[in-house]
Design an enzyme around this catalytic site. Sequence first.
Site, mmCIF file in Angstrom:
data_model
loop_
_atom_site.group_PDB
_atom_site.id
_atom_site.type_symbol
_atom_site.label_atom_id
_atom_site.label_comp_id
_atom_site.label_asym_id
_atom_site.label_seq_id
_atom_site.Cartn_x
_atom_site.Cartn_y
_atom_site.Cartn_z
ATOM 1 N N LEU A 189 0.825 -1.208 0.000
ATOM 2 C CA LEU A 189 0.000 0.000 0.000
ATOM 3 C C LEU A 189 0.863 1.265 0.000
ATOM 4 O O LEU A 189 0.426 2.312 -0.458
ATOM 5 C CB LEU A 189 -0.923 0.021 1.222
ATOM 6 N N GLY A 190 2.057 1.128 0.539
ATOM 7 C CA GLY A 190 2.980 2.249 0.619
ATOM 8 C C GLY A 190 4.292 1.761 1.193
ATOM 9 O O GLY A 190 4.434 0.578 1.523
ATOM 10 N N HIS A 229 0.613 4.974 9.058
ATOM 11 C CA HIS A 229 1.484 3.833 9.294
ATOM 12 C C HIS A 229 2.900 4.104 8.780
ATOM 13 O O HIS A 229 3.891 3.900 9.502
ATOM 14 C CB HIS A 229 0.888 2.603 8.597
ATOM 15 N N GLU A 230 3.012 4.574 7.531
ATOM 16 C CA GLU A 230 4.334 4.792 6.945
ATOM 17 C C GLU A 230 5.088 5.916 7.645
ATOM 18 O O GLU A 230 6.319 5.880 7.758
ATOM 19 C CB GLU A 230 4.217 5.095 5.447
ATOM 20 N N ASP A 251 10.220 -5.046 18.672
ATOM 21 C CA ASP A 251 10.069 -3.676 18.152
ATOM 22 C C ASP A 251 10.723 -2.642 19.054
ATOM 23 O O ASP A 251 10.589 -1.447 18.813
ATOM 24 C CB ASP A 251 8.602 -3.329 17.913
ATOM 25 N N VAL A 253 9.975 -1.563 21.875
ATOM 26 C CA VAL A 253 9.028 -0.727 22.609
ATOM 27 C C VAL A 253 8.466 -1.559 23.759
ATOM 28 O O VAL A 253 7.899 -2.636 23.535
ATOM 29 C CB VAL A 253 7.893 -0.216 21.707
ATOM 30 N N THR A 256 4.310 -2.203 24.034
ATOM 31 C CA THR A 256 3.556 -2.940 23.013
ATOM 32 C C THR A 256 3.793 -4.424 23.270
ATOM 33 O O THR A 256 4.951 -4.873 23.229
ATOM 34 C CB THR A 256 4.020 -2.569 21.589
ATOM 35 N N ASP A 289 -7.978 -0.219 7.872
ATOM 36 C CA ASP A 289 -7.949 1.150 8.390
ATOM 37 C C ASP A 289 -8.926 1.358 9.537
ATOM 38 O O ASP A 289 -8.639 2.088 10.490
ATOM 39 C CB ASP A 289 -8.277 2.137 7.259
#
Length: 696
Positions: A189-190, A229-230, A251, A253, A256, A289
């Site tokens: 998507l990107g 997101h990107e 990740d 973090v 999360t 989304d």
Amino acid sequence: MRYLLANLFLLSISALEAQQYIPRCNFDSLYINSIKSHQFVKLIENEEIAFEKYMKNKGKSEQNSSIYTIPVVVHIVQNEDNTEMVISDDQVFEQINILNLSYNALNEDINQTPSEFETVLGNPEIEFCLASVDPMGYSTTGITRTITSVTSFSTAQDNIKYTNQGGIDAWDTDSYLNIWVGKITSGVLGYSNTPTANIPDHEQGIVVGYSYFGHTEHDKYNMGKTAVHELGHYLNLKHPWGIGGCDSNNDFVTDTPNSEDAYFGNPIHPQVSCETNDMFMNYMDYVNDSSMVMFSQGQVDRMQFALLYYRPSILESNGCGIPALISEYDIIHASESEASDGGVHIEIASGIPPYDILYLQNGDTIAEDVMDLLGITPGDYIVQIIDSVGQQLTIDLQISFYGNLIDSDNFESYSPDSLLFLQTNNWMAFCQDTFAANIDFISPYEGSQYLEINGNDGHNEISKNLGDLQSNAYDLSFLLYVPQARSASYTVYNESLCSDTEIAYQVTYDDEGNGFAISTGEEIPFNFPQGQWFKMSQLIDLDRNILELYVGSQKVANFPYYSGTSDAFDSVKLSKIVFNGLIDTLPNLHYFLDDFKFILAPNSDLIDNEYKIPEKAVLYPNPVSNILNIQLPDSDIIAYQIRVMNSMGQTLIPRNQIQGGNLYSINIDDLPFGLFYLELSSKDSRQILKFVHLDD
């Protein structure tokens, strides 16, 4: 920290497991390749040390809320045949609004966050603004639009980010977040990269497929969350699952939960992996989304650290500031010294409207708040412009007349008993301390003396400053005498600094009577008379970039005038002529110069069978009284549309389609006198050309 190397190694082993899904973006594959590098692993280690220091200092400092502002430029790159891709300005505004809502925890769907994760909800406090100032300081909408022949851009080649590959080059990535929108390789998507990615600076930014940009009709990705997101990756966030498995550093973090893999669709909470409930509604997961709604506080800390550590200059950018007040202008010189047919057109290229415009002569206001001032006599004028925020610009203009003698020298005022460089500053040594030219008086063409340039006398590089000229046309002429079996040459410069010279063209005369006009690698031969005086003249048209070269009254060459590497409005196109010896040996260099003249002239009136057609269309004659000719570019385009507009953008001659041939003419008798714009468009290009309608 001591386990980081081992953890990253274990993550790379689990890479195959992470390839069992079709990625929403290609971040995982890029990251997997990166962690194979020991240098990248060391970079991550250093980053973690810096992040720990940042968090300690953050904990000690007062918790004053700070909003980070990032200027954005959106590059819309559309294939000429892709009628499905319609990205309006409103859609761009929607996407920026979505980013601002998501990165300030103001999105309405944040209430979908499960109660167990509400305690770790984070607010990045990052705002995005479409740029109001471009890299040159001009005002901008923050949106660029490019038509391309590329049907689909490759994520591997990243060609959407290169003008020479059908995309468009980035604006300064240290000052702007660049977002490219177009048709990209199916399956993603990107995409974007973290600040630590091993890519050129001009590739920094994010790319979003046009079907997922802003609010769209896509059944899954229709809420503009792909850009959200990107941007997380751009700000150094990874996917919650890392590259798969349940390692605690997947990740980096802490709040999360460990996750084994990506989630898709619209999962129902709770979903369990790695013995915990997963945060699949996180913006950095792969859900639809409608299901991604939040960042965690740990992710917020990482993003804010990345901005300060990796991208601090973007926070100091003036991209969303006040554009400078910049104006360009066109001058119409009078036909004679006492004529009242001169004029000026002001075009405000940047600033904050509305504008107050004053035209002054001798301290008196003669006009105000108009873009065109016509019917004026030769003289000095001042234009004062003030925009709505108080920025001021003063332009000093000189209206002259065609035929005005700007400079001349017949060498009658110098003494033949002394070297010329000791007598005047009008002729200077070029990039040397002295020159050896002297005044002679044997058999002059007119008057009693002339300048002798003889290689036997010593070094000769003799320059005449013509001014730092940017526009208009000029007739440059002088008398030459080249003895039998001797040679001569001269060079005309755009930029004549010895450290950075740019040659417009050269003319040489060899010892066999052969002349050559040389420009940008092209060499045009001509003949000249040896052993006698002859007039050498050239029409240098800086407005149309044309050079016409004459020996006596005979035209011997015409070709495009090379105006230098800069295409800025105020760039210098003509600065100096240097008489020198570029051919043969110094003993062969011997010629005489007299009656030097530099005159303001009307623009060239060459047509297509006399002039090599440039890449852009040309209007002539210009100024024009009745019939305006349009010289079209020599290309494969067979159909153009033309229309004529005034300075307010109002159409005065509607669009007409023209086909076939390279020359087209229109009658403008019905137009009022003044400055107008001709729009020439095809499916591949669009040009705006200026012309002036004068009373005949």
